[in-house]
Scaffold this motif. Structure first.
Motif, PDB file in Angstrom:
ATOM      1  N   GLY A  84      -2.292 -45.235   1.208  1.00  0.00           N
ATOM      2  CA  GLY A  84      -3.612 -44.820   1.682  1.00  0.00           C
ATOM      3  C   GLY A  84      -3.848 -43.379   1.315  1.00  0.00           C
ATOM      4  O   GLY A  84      -3.098 -42.791   0.534  1.00  0.00           O
ATOM      5  N   GLU A  85      -4.902 -42.792   1.905  1.00  0.00           N
ATOM      6  CA  GLU A  85      -5.203 -41.409   1.571  1.00  0.00           C
ATOM      7  C   GLU A  85      -4.290 -40.467   2.343  1.00  0.00           C
ATOM      8  O   GLU A  85      -3.968 -40.744   3.508  1.00  0.00           O
ATOM      9  N   GLY A  86      -3.867 -39.392   1.701  1.00  0.00           N
ATOM     10  CA  GLY A  86      -3.040 -38.389   2.373  1.00  0.00           C
ATOM     11  C   GLY A  86      -3.725 -37.940   3.645  1.00  0.00           C
ATOM     12  O   GLY A  86      -4.924 -37.699   3.647  1.00  0.00           O
ATOM     13  N   GLY A  87      -2.982 -37.869   4.745  1.00  0.00           N
ATOM     14  CA  GLY A  87      -3.576 -37.414   5.992  1.00  0.00           C
ATOM     15  C   GLY A  87      -4.124 -38.546   6.854  1.00  0.00           C
ATOM     16  O   GLY A  87      -4.584 -38.330   7.963  1.00  0.00           O
ATOM     17  N   GLU A  88      -4.082 -39.794   6.328  1.00  0.00           N
ATOM     18  CA  GLU A  88      -4.637 -40.928   7.057  1.00  0.00           C
ATOM     19  C   GLU A  88      -3.636 -41.562   8.011  1.00  0.00           C
ATOM     20  O   GLU A  88      -3.969 -42.525   8.709  1.00  0.00           O
ATOM     21  N   GLY A  89      -2.405 -41.112   7.977  1.00  0.00           N
ATOM     22  CA  GLY A  89      -1.427 -41.708   8.871  1.00  0.00           C
ATOM     23  C   GLY A  89      -0.466 -42.662   8.176  1.00  0.00           C
ATOM     24  O   GLY A  89       0.298 -43.360   8.830  1.00  0.00           O
ATOM     25  N   GLY A 140      -5.936 -37.394  -1.737  1.00  0.00           N
ATOM     26  CA  GLY A 140      -5.007 -37.922  -2.720  1.00  0.00           C
ATOM     27  C   GLY A 140      -4.271 -39.124  -2.156  1.00  0.00           C
ATOM     28  O   GLY A 140      -4.309 -39.405  -0.978  1.00  0.00           O
ATOM     29  N   LEU A 141      -3.562 -39.816  -3.046  1.00  0.00           N
ATOM     30  CA  LEU A 141      -2.889 -41.048  -2.651  1.00  0.00           C
ATOM     31  C   LEU A 141      -1.514 -40.746  -2.059  1.00  0.00           C
ATOM     32  O   LEU A 141      -0.698 -40.093  -2.676  1.00  0.00           O
ATOM     33  N   ALA A 142      -1.304 -41.229  -0.844  1.00  0.00           N
ATOM     34  CA  ALA A 142       0.007 -41.067  -0.213  1.00  0.00           C
ATOM     35  C   ALA A 142       0.636 -42.445  -0.073  1.00  0.00           C
ATOM     36  O   ALA A 142      -0.069 -43.431   0.134  1.00  0.00           O
ATOM     37  N   GLN A 143       1.932 -42.517  -0.209  1.00  0.00           N
ATOM     38  CA  GLN A 143       2.572 -43.804   0.018  1.00  0.00           C
ATOM     39  C   GLN A 143       3.900 -43.633   0.710  1.00  0.00           C
ATOM     40  O   GLN A 143       4.588 -42.624   0.557  1.00  0.00           O
ATOM     41  N   GLU A 202      -7.918 -47.281  -3.246  1.00  0.00           N
ATOM     42  CA  GLU A 202      -7.059 -46.587  -4.205  1.00  0.00           C
ATOM     43  C   GLU A 202      -5.630 -47.117  -4.119  1.00  0.00           C
ATOM     44  O   GLU A 202      -4.968 -47.345  -5.128  1.00  0.00           O
ATOM     45  N   ALA A 203      -5.165 -47.329  -2.882  1.00  0.00           N
ATOM     46  CA  ALA A 203      -3.808 -47.829  -2.692  1.00  0.00           C
ATOM     47  C   ALA A 203      -3.689 -49.252  -3.227  1.00  0.00           C
ATOM     48  O   ALA A 203      -2.693 -49.616  -3.862  1.00  0.00           O
ATOM     49  N   GLU A 240     -12.484 -51.189   3.782  1.00  0.00           N
ATOM     50  CA  GLU A 240     -12.182 -50.125   2.810  1.00  0.00           C
ATOM     51  C   GLU A 240     -11.987 -50.686   1.404  1.00  0.00           C
ATOM     52  O   GLU A 240     -12.026 -49.943   0.430  1.00  0.00           O
ATOM     53  N   CYS A 241     -11.642 -51.963   1.319  1.00  0.00           N
ATOM     54  CA  CYS A 241     -11.252 -52.512   0.024  1.00  0.00           C
ATOM     55  C   CYS A 241     -12.176 -53.640  -0.399  1.00  0.00           C
ATOM     56  O   CYS A 241     -12.617 -54.435   0.419  1.00  0.00           O
ATOM     57  N   ASP A 242     -12.433 -53.675  -1.691  1.00  0.00           N
ATOM     58  CA  ASP A 242     -13.232 -54.742  -2.262  1.00  0.00           C
ATOM     59  C   ASP A 242     -12.379 -55.431  -3.321  1.00  0.00           C
ATOM     60  O   ASP A 242     -12.000 -54.818  -4.310  1.00  0.00           O
ATOM     61  N   LEU A 243     -12.070 -56.713  -3.096  1.00  0.00           N
ATOM     62  CA  LEU A 243     -11.172 -57.410  -4.016  1.00  0.00           C
ATOM     63  C   LEU A 243     -11.911 -58.021  -5.196  1.00  0.00           C
ATOM     64  O   LEU A 243     -11.298 -58.508  -6.129  1.00  0.00           O
TER      65      LEU A 243
END
Ligand SMILES: Cc1ncc(C[n+]2csc(CCOP(=O)(O)OP(=O)(O)O)c2C)c(N)n1
Ligand code: SF4
Ligand SMILES: [Mg+2]
Lengths: 301, 585
Positions: B12-17, B49-52, B78-79, B99-102
């Motif tokens: 997810g996005e950095g900072g989102e948990g 940015g992308l965090a994983q 993004e993830a 959040e996501c569109d497949l």
């Protein structure tokens, strides 16, 4: 730290700052409530009002959240290594004195690893404007203590509270020889913009401290609330005292913040002093560098 | 995907948990008695940015981080875009439909929508608790008990007040419930044999990161002085020491830069303390001056270099093993140093402790080449038995030697007794000018030769002292292929070798713990007295630094298996290189 993306605007609205930004680099990395962004707004406003042609301005940053500024501004930008922007700026200015050279960086970058460069550039009255965003922490690396962290404040490397006396930046700058010294908070946008403009237009080493919040790290660890709480603190606890003796403006933990223009004086810049000295000793044998015309002539200020 | 382990990735996005979800999940899994290994990648910036976070849990001990996943939790598009291809056959992707569109995406794995935002809003008014929903959901997917996870949250949020705790617990439980529906009929991890932290052979296990292990190893070895300067990915060593050393009668200073940090360590070492600093590439460069001084003054000191992507500021949060050449050769003039490279979190502890002993015994700087992948990884390891750590101290002069004391006496081992300032009769100069046996400046060619020989003789002595631990190697019978690696690539290499063995390809493996000076005799045995016909050197840099170093000493032309993409090797990438090398034999 992050919020949902704002809804797409329904009509084209442009911020006046946009023309100064590399819009392809936006969104920026700064957290909501971070004080760096508002300082940059003041900077671009000051640049605009100073009427200095854009092509004559070069901005140099070190490494840090504040250090990213150089990369966002649509100016000739120099993103250097950690602590070294003033040293780079020195070479840049001397190689082309027509440039207006601005150093924009954080408290850790300019006063820890870069402290030596700061004191010597101020001593030399090297012609540049240094803007320090003082958020009292190392933002980029996750909230460690810096040379400006107030006593008792917590940081990741001062888990039991800071016990090292911090720098009083205006006092340091003045003692080292800066000819213009001011401090504002990120709440004082108009005054800050005016000060930056004055500094840009003044020859010599000019310094502005911008006290700004880092809500994500410093404020959170010290339980000081969000960005808005910082604004309240700045509004309630700041006192404007232009001309205050800099030795009296030290900052404590959540203490009163004395703001204002503290120093505005004049002495020869390094370039001027150098040309005068060499001309006096070498006489006809002295050759002025090609792009230095005008340097060393009497100026009207 | 092996039967006994489950691999989970959260993006997810950095900072989102993302990171906090992963950390809590791994803690819960560990409390439930699983072995875990986690890894995180986050953007260099604090926000965006992308965090994983990725995690592998197993009922056995684990060697390498996961590279293919059974479960992916995508907080945002993004993830999903970045990671859906890393889900193994038969795996499953959970995504937030808000959040996501497949649409238009080609996704192999099964997909299940999990309305994280919606559930969080239902229970807390805002979507803040979405990571708790995700935590509950994944805890159920991983087969963890709700009560273990709930207890953990209670400990974490108790101080924040009843209200916040209640919202978080509600989100967790709601997530767990949704997880129960989604995991119907899906195989989850069997419950572990050793609940409640009791590990293999009844030894207690702990979950720590490589950086924490490094700091604790230093304290165990007697380090009582640390000076550092923050830099990603090394900062948490300084932070851990700041928390702990005051309880052990030690001192921590955050200096104004790396030059000051190492200089102050040398001061402390001169005074007789065991001292260390920790940095990453850009800081190591700055320390060059002082490391060189330490070698010529013959001062014990430990420098931890947690490597990251270079050059210059480079890729501050990404993996790379690219400081090796600087660590070995970066100096003015020629200096002896020792370089060790841990291969796992457990080795971060033990090799750091050994680094102090080496520094003390041979009176020189020892560089520990850790890296981002070790720094940010957490692993379940057996709790180190501190009583088993041997602590060595530098050689002190005898009473007789203090008469006409010579600090730099030219001895058969190269090691001279060192008097601590304040010792009666032990007065001496430690300086950076070339000196004679007394420490007095001396510039004659013959003296320079002699002192160089004395300083470098210590490395010969070290080689003679070499013990089992200096390298890990296995010569497989009839194996025509051999792999040489160093540092954190070990787990991935071992897994690749196992994959090859399943295909009937035999591969030997050499992994030095002391990287410089090389354990040459052992390496010679590996290269020359074995059936190995082709050598692969595996390392995470662009130019093949260790391979160059090996080629300078041995007559080999290795296949260089290199990766410099900011992430560690995948065992399958090394496996592919093995298969290719086998075909080219
Ligand atoms: C030689 C070196 N040492 C350390 C670092 C790590 N580093 C990057 S930014 C930073 C501190 C930034 O703090 P500050 O200048 O206050 O800026 P802020 O992020 O707070 O705006 C540090 C220590 C580095 N990049 N290079
Ligand atoms: S971490 Fe602090 S200084 Fe950096 S962008 Fe966020 S709020 Fe600003
Ligand atoms: Mg700062």
């Amino acid at each position: 730290m992050s919020t949902q993306a704002p809804p797409a605007p329904t009509c084209e609205v442009h911020n006046p700052t946009e023309q100064w930004l590399r819009m392809d680099r936006i969104p920026h990395i700064w957290c909501p409530g971070c004080g760096i962004g508002s300082s940059v707004n003041c900077f671009t406003d000051a640049l605009e009002k100073s009427k200095i042609p854009r092509d004559n301005v070069s901005i140099v940053s070190g490494i840090g959240c504040t250090g990213r500024t150089a990369g966002y501004l649509k100016l000739d930008s120099f993103h250097t290594t950690h602590g070294r922007p003033i040293a780079f700026a020195t070479g840049l200015k001397l190689a082309n004195p027509k440039l207006k050279v601005v150093v924009y960086s954080g408290d850790g970058d300019l006063f820890a690893i870069g402290g030596n460069h700061f004191i010597h550039a101020a001593r030399r009255n090297m012609d540049m404007t240094v803007i320090c965003v003082n958020n009292m922490t190392y933002g980029m690396t996750g909230g460690q203590v810096t040379p400006t962290t107030p006593l008792t404040a917590k940081a990741t490397t001062s888990p039991y509270g800071n016990f090292e006396e911090p720098f009083n930046l205006p006092y340091l700058a003045e003692s080292c020889g800066a000819v213009y010294v001011a401090r504002w908070t990120s709440f004082h946008v108009r005054q800050l913009s005016k000060s930056i403009r004055e500094a840009l237009l003044k020859p010599g080493f000019t310094f502005i401290e911008v006290v700004a919040p880092c809500p994500t790290l410093y404020a959170r660890r010290n339980r000081l609330g969000a960005g808005i709480d910082a604004m309240k603190y700045y509004r309630e606890q700041s006192e404007i005292k232009n001309g205050a003796p800099t030795r009296d403006v030290a900052l404590g933990f959540q203490s009163k913040i004395i703001c204002g223009k503290f120093v505005d004086t004049s002495r020869p810049t390094w370039l001027e002093a150098q040309v005068q000295q060499h001309r006096a000793v070498l006489g006809d044998k002295f050759t002025l560098a090609e792009n230095w015309e005008g340097v060393g002539e009497p100026r009207e200020d | 995907m092996s039967d006994s382990s489950v691999m989970i990735r959260i993006g997810g996005e950095g900072g989102e948990g993302v990171i906090s979800t992963g950390e809590l999940l791994s803690k819960a899994a560990s409390r439930a008695g699983h072995s875990i290994m986690t890894y995180r990648i986050f953007p260099a910036e604090i926000k965006g940015g992308l965090a994983q976070f990725q995690m592998r849990l197993s009922d056995r001990s684990i060697r390498a981080i996961a590279t293919e996943f059974d479960h992916l939790m995508a907080f945002n598009q993004e993830a999903l875009d970045a990671f859906h291809e890393t889900v193994a056959d038969g795996g499953c992707i959970y995504y937030d439909p808000s959040e996501c569109d497949l649409e238009g995406m080609e996704i192999r794995a099964e997909t299940i929508p999990v309305p994280l935002n919606e559930i969080a809003k239902e229970h807390g008014g805002t979507n803040r608790g979405k990571n708790m929903v995700a935590l509950g959901f994944l805890a159920r997917i991983a087969g963890l008990d709700l009560s273990v996870t709930r207890d953990l949250l209670t400990e974490k949020f108790r101080r924040k007040g009843e209200k916040i705790l209640a919202v978080n617990i509600a989100c967790l439980e709601a997530g767990y419930e949704v997880g129960a529906e989604s995991s119907n009929g899906r195989a989850v991890l069997p419950s572990p044999p050793n609940g409640d932290g009791g590990g293999e052979n009844g030894r207690r296990t702990i979950v720590i990161s490589g950086n924490e292990a490094t700091a604790l190893g230093a304290i165990a070895a007697g380090c009582r002085y640390m000076a550092g300067y923050p830099i990603t990915p090394a900062s948490s060593i300084l932070e851990t020491m700041s928390r702990h050393l005051p309880r052990f009668g030690g001192t921590v200073v955050q200096c104004e830069d790396e030059i000051a940090a190492l200089a102050s360590c040398l001061g402390a070492s001169y005074a007789g303390q065991k001292a260390m600093t920790a940095t990453s590439g850009p800081g190591l460069m700055l320390m060059g001056e002082l490391m060189t001084l330490a070698s010529t003054q013959e001062l014990p000191v430990v420098v931890i270099d947690v490597q990251r992507g270079g050059p210059s500021t480079g890729l501050p949060t990404k993996q790379e093993q690219s400081d090796l050449k600087f660590a070995i050769y970066g100096s003015a003039g020629e200096v002896p140093r020792i370089i060790v490279a841990p291969a796992s979190v457990e080795e971060c502890f033990h090799l750091t402790a050994r680094a102090f002993n080496l520094a003390e015994r041979y009176q020189l700087p020892v560089i520990v080449l850790s890296d981002t992948s070790l720094a940010f990884r957490t692993e379940t390891i057996p709790e180190p038995d501190v009583s088993q750590i041997v602590v060595e101290n530098r050689l002190q002069p005898t009473k007789a030697e203090l008469v006409g004391y010579q600090r730099y006496r030219d001895t058969p081992t190269g090691v001279s007794p060192v008097a601590i300032p304040g010792t009666v009769g032990g007065i001496h100069i430690a300086g950076g000018l070339e000196h004679d046996e007394n420490g007095s400046p001396c510039y004659t060619g013959s003296n320079h030769n002699r002192m160089n020989a004395k300083r470098f003789r210590k490395l010969e002595t070290l080689r003679e002292d070499f013990d089992e631990w200096v390298a890990d190697f296995e010569i497989v019978e009839d194996a025509a292929l051999g792999i040489i690696g160093w540092g954190s690539t070990k787990g991935a290499i071992q897994e690749a070798i196992e994959m090859a063995a399943e295909r009937g390809i035999r591969v030997s493996h050499f992994h030095p713990r002391i990287v410089s000076p090389l354990p040459e005799k052992r390496l010679r045995r590996f290269l020359e007295e074995s059936p190995i016909r082709k050598v692969l050197v595996v390392e995470e840099n662009f130019t093949g630094q260790f391979s160059h170093f090996l080629k300078a000493k041995f007559d080999i032309r290795p296949v260089e298996v290199l990766k410099a993409e900011g992430v560690p090797f995948n065992p399958s990438e090394i496996f592919d290189a093995i298969v290719k090398a086998e075909a080219d034999l």
